[in-house]
Design an enzyme around this catalytic site. Sequence first.
Site, mmCIF file in Angstrom:
data_model
loop_
_atom_site.group_PDB
_atom_site.id
_atom_site.type_symbol
_atom_site.label_atom_id
_atom_site.label_comp_id
_atom_site.label_asym_id
_atom_site.label_seq_id
_atom_site.Cartn_x
_atom_site.Cartn_y
_atom_site.Cartn_z
ATOM 1 N N ASP A 67 0.720 -1.464 -0.228
ATOM 2 C CA ASP A 67 0.043 0.674 -0.380
ATOM 3 C C ASP A 67 0.829 1.420 0.214
ATOM 4 O O ASP A 67 0.923 1.333 0.613
ATOM 5 C CB ASP A 67 -0.214 -0.054 1.448
ATOM 6 C CG ASP A 67 -1.797 1.242 1.347
ATOM 7 O OD1 ASP A 67 -2.212 1.646 0.045
ATOM 8 O OD2 ASP A 67 -2.913 1.145 1.611
ATOM 9 N N ASP B 79 -2.558 2.776 -5.799
ATOM 10 C CA ASP B 79 -2.049 2.290 -5.049
ATOM 11 C C ASP B 79 -1.794 1.788 -4.219
ATOM 12 O O ASP B 79 -0.989 1.743 -3.398
ATOM 13 C CB ASP B 79 -1.758 3.921 -4.224
ATOM 14 C CG ASP B 79 -3.565 3.956 -3.019
ATOM 15 O OD1 ASP B 79 -4.225 3.196 -3.675
ATOM 16 O OD2 ASP B 79 -3.673 4.540 -2.347
ATOM 17 N N GLU B 80 -2.546 -0.007 -4.471
ATOM 18 C CA GLU B 80 -2.405 -0.934 -3.864
ATOM 19 C C GLU B 80 -2.526 -1.965 -4.331
ATOM 20 O O GLU B 80 -3.274 -2.409 -5.702
ATOM 21 C CB GLU B 80 -3.371 -0.997 -2.402
ATOM 22 C CG GLU B 80 -4.759 -0.514 -2.594
ATOM 23 C CD GLU B 80 -5.063 -0.789 -1.403
ATOM 24 O OE1 GLU B 80 -5.306 -1.645 -0.740
ATOM 25 O OE2 GLU B 80 -6.074 0.097 -1.528
#
Length: 358
Positions: A9, A103-104
């Site tokens: 993350d 983003d993850e």
Amino acid sequence: MLRKIIHIDMDAFFASVEQRDFPELRRKCIAVGGNEERGVIATASYEARKYGVGSAMSSVVAKRKCPQLIFVKPRFQVYKEVSNQIREIFLEYTDLVEPLSLDEAYLDVTVNHKNIEVATEIALEIKQKIKERTNLTASAGVSFNKFLAKIASDYNKPDGIFVITPKMATEFIENLPIKKFHGIGKVTAERMQMMGIHTGLDLRNLELEKLQREFGKSGLYYYNIVRGLDNREVNPTRIRKSSGSETTFSKDIETLEELQVALFPLMEDVWNWSTNTTIFGRTITVKIKYNDFTVSTKSKSASFVIKDKVLFDNLCYELLTEGFTATKPVRLLGVSISNLDTKDKDGTQLEIPFREYS
């Protein structure tokens, strides 16, 4: 054989990219999205978060909490390019990469390209490579299933790593505050606390029948995760039938004007998913859940794939107006797009799941 799962993350991703690219924003309180007069922010820097500024917050409220807040216009194409750089790092270790958003992502490194036996070593290498190639930091969670890996990645943020081993899992889950459980939103957590459920141990003590009676289909999910049971595989080839985003409000909303403001970041979530994946749909749905838990769902379908942002926005606002009943406060709002045009797609596209904000 237990699987070895890593959840990566990125730390305050959009805001961190802006601070990286613009030195004058470093160590400043910034919010990506919105402005001082209106709008909703997408994310905030860690400096701003200290003042209580968070995702999906009205920019007016954010400015009130943090008077020195600087609003930055989002650059989604840049974020997508950086996200692709990061994904290339993941693929150096495994083909089993399941992106959740820009983003993850989850990675299954049980068997990996570098034949590294210890998943923690892989996570540390990935964090280091992300720092070297993008000058950004990431947090990592390592465990034997997706649920625990997701929780672990949030445990030592920012720029942290946390490992939940099989031996420590039971005690860790039993001591975990219910509001920290992935998949249990703020409103559900508050409801559980009113029932006397404050920790994982409290949740574990409830029988399956009671959980299903109180929480419906989610009851089985809660029953399993509190026992560390999550058999979901990391699936890089999952093809979506729809994409959506929803928010559960910390305080019920009563006016159409407030709902229109709240709808904006949800529409942006869905539209950005479509533009990032180049997968568009024909059907738009707006979901409204009232404080008495009744649900209104309104949909419109086109004979063509909707690729025009103005048309998409207008249809969303029309459906909101059609579905809203002014006599009851609203506790949840959602928007989704379906009947997706997935022709010529390889099934490995980026996806944004339903997200529950508060």
